[in-house]
Scaffold this active site. Structure first.
Site, PDB file in Angstrom:
ATOM      1  N   PHE A   1       7.292   0.745  -2.739  1.00  0.00           N
ATOM      2  CA  PHE A   1       7.918   1.866  -2.655  1.00  0.00           C
ATOM      3  C   PHE A   1       7.403   2.212  -1.360  1.00  0.00           C
ATOM      4  O   PHE A   1       6.817   2.963  -1.222  1.00  0.00           O
ATOM      5  CB  PHE A   1       7.764   2.946  -3.717  1.00  0.00           C
TER       6      PHE A   1
ATOM      7  N   ASP B   1       1.237   1.013   4.159  1.00  0.00           N
ATOM      8  CA  ASP B   1       1.988   2.689   3.806  1.00  0.00           C
ATOM      9  C   ASP B   1       0.911   2.715   3.170  1.00  0.00           C
ATOM     10  O   ASP B   1       0.243   2.640   2.244  1.00  0.00           O
ATOM     11  CB  ASP B   1       3.878   1.920   3.546  1.00  0.00           C
TER      12      ASP B   1
ATOM     13  N   LYS C   1       2.419  12.458   2.213  1.00  0.00           N
ATOM     14  CA  LYS C   1       1.683  13.611   1.339  1.00  0.00           C
ATOM     15  C   LYS C   1       0.571  13.954   1.433  1.00  0.00           C
ATOM     16  O   LYS C   1       1.141  15.086   1.435  1.00  0.00           O
ATOM     17  CB  LYS C   1       1.719  12.041  -0.112  1.00  0.00           C
TER      18      LYS C   1
END
Ligand SMILES: *Cc1c(COP(=O)(O)O)cnc(C)c1O
Length: 391
Positions: A128, A213, A242
């Site tokens: 993702f 990522d 995040k």
């Protein structure tokens, strides 16, 4: 009907305040937070150092644009460079934007080098990377791509784990390999160290860039500042978000100097990205993460959490099928439908989040204590007991 887009299956639960590991709903019920707003609130809620930083920043300039020097951004970038493989940083507001920057930088690097035909990215199933058109094309999840026209060209997806298949897929058009060292959304899959090392070797052999990522697994989550540090390899580009703002929107693309140098004035930009507010808070988050003992605490708590997850699997072998993850990124593949089970835990005042592959995902704030872990697992265990009695 809500005036908001219906893009989420939103719970009616709303919170009005938080304190450390706890959140308090608008009807004054206390919850133990084991999801951190999907891996964001690394310092929990209402952290005094972050609150002070935000209050001070609020009385200075909030925003000036990237047409001016932003000392807080310079400082945060210098600190990230000092702590990582990177030489330069681009600040954005989210994970998807950090990925966009990494993809653009990789392609531009080869354009700049006189090889514009190298633009393809090899990515992996179960990954993702965010929700922009570029990020859904990179993620390749058919559910997320469907209905938005043709995905961007230049992406192919392989199952993680098979280095031979990766080498076979590398061709004259390959620019980069993109991977999450621990896949989050896809089901908390800790990618094997040997595979990550193998990818690095293939990248070196074929002059391909490695993009990591670390939007979810980075920023202390696994017990190192970045998850790839466990393997000893370094990427050429890395997307971060995040945890980096502890709850304030911030993202970053980190790059080696010879790669970043292709991104000259005019190639990329962001109005908000790296503004004084966000970077002041980003610096405050980093202050805390780099305090002596902070990451060791995460590692220790991670071991504790995994011990509990394994106990759970022994106690409920029919319901707990697999234990996954690294550090404080925990995944429990369960037999009951995970969304229903997240609801059952919420009834017990424990907040968790579902991931793909029917995995119950645990992403607590990194400040948790052993007592918090004990409490969470008492609740999870009780929920499984109840579930098995009903059957
Ligand atoms: C959440 C996430 C993203 C996207 O971040 P946004 O801030 O939602 O755009 C990208 N990659 C990974 C691994 C993520 O977990």
């Amino acid at each position: 009907m809500s005036a908001l887009f219906g893009t989420y299956l939103r719970d009616e639960l709303a919170f009005e305040r938080g304190e450390g590991m706890r959140l308090y709903s608008t009807d004054s019920v206390e919850y133990l937070d084991f999801m951190s707003g999907i891996g964001v609130n690394v310092l929990g809620h209402n952290d005094p150092h972050l609150v002070t930083a935000l209050k001070n920043a609020s009385e200075k300039v909030w925003h000036v644009s990237n047409l001016f020097t932003i000392p807080e951004a310079e400082k945060l970038a210098e600190r990230l460079v000092a702590e990582t493989f990177a030489d330069q940083v681009f600040f954005a507001n989210s994970g998807a934007e950090a990925i966009e920057c990494a993809l653009k930088t990789a392609r531009r690097h080869f354009f700049d080098a006189g090889t514009p035909e190298k633009f393809e990215i090899i990515a992996f199933t179960g990954s993702f990377h965010g929700r922009t058109l570029g990020a859904i094309s990179a993620g390749g999840n058919p559910d997320y791509v469907k209905g938005f026209g043709p995905p961007l060209p230049g992406f192919q997806h392989l199952a993680p784990g098979d280095l031979k298949a990766v080498e076979a897929a590398i061709g004259p058009a390959t620019a980069a390999i993109l991977i999450e060292p621990v896949q989050g959304e896809g089901g908390v899959n800790d990618i094997k160290e040997s595979f990550l090392k193998g990818l690095r070797k293939l990248c070196d052999k074929h002059s391909v860039l490695l993009i990591l990522d670390e939007v979810q697994c980075g920023y202390g989550r696994t017990g190192k500042l970045f998850a790839h540090e466990w393997t000893g390899i370094e990427p050429d580009l890395m997307a971060v978000a995040k945890g980096i703002g502890g709850g304030f929107p911030l993202g970053a693309c980190l790059a080696k100097g010879d790669v970043a140098k292709a991104m000259v004035p005019g190639t990329h930009g962001s109005t908000y990205g790296g503004n004084p507010m966000a970077c002041t808070i980003g610096n405050a988050v980093l202050d805390r993460l780099l305090e002596p003992g902070f990451l060791e605490h995460v590692e220790e708590m991670g071991r504790e959490m995994h011990w509990h997850m394994h106990q759970l699997m022994q106690k409920f072998p029919d319901l707990v099928l697999e234990v996954r993850g690294k550090g404080l990124m925990g995944g429990i593949k369960i037999a009951p439908p995970v969304r229903d089970f997240v609801g059952r835990l919420k009834e017990r005042n424990l907040l968790t989040v579902a991931a793909g592959d029917n995995v119950l995902r645990l992403l607590p704030p990194l400040i948790l204590t052993k007592a918090d872990i004990d409490e969470a697992f008492e609740k999870i265990s009780a929920a499984f007991s109840d579930y098995s009695k009903e059957k």
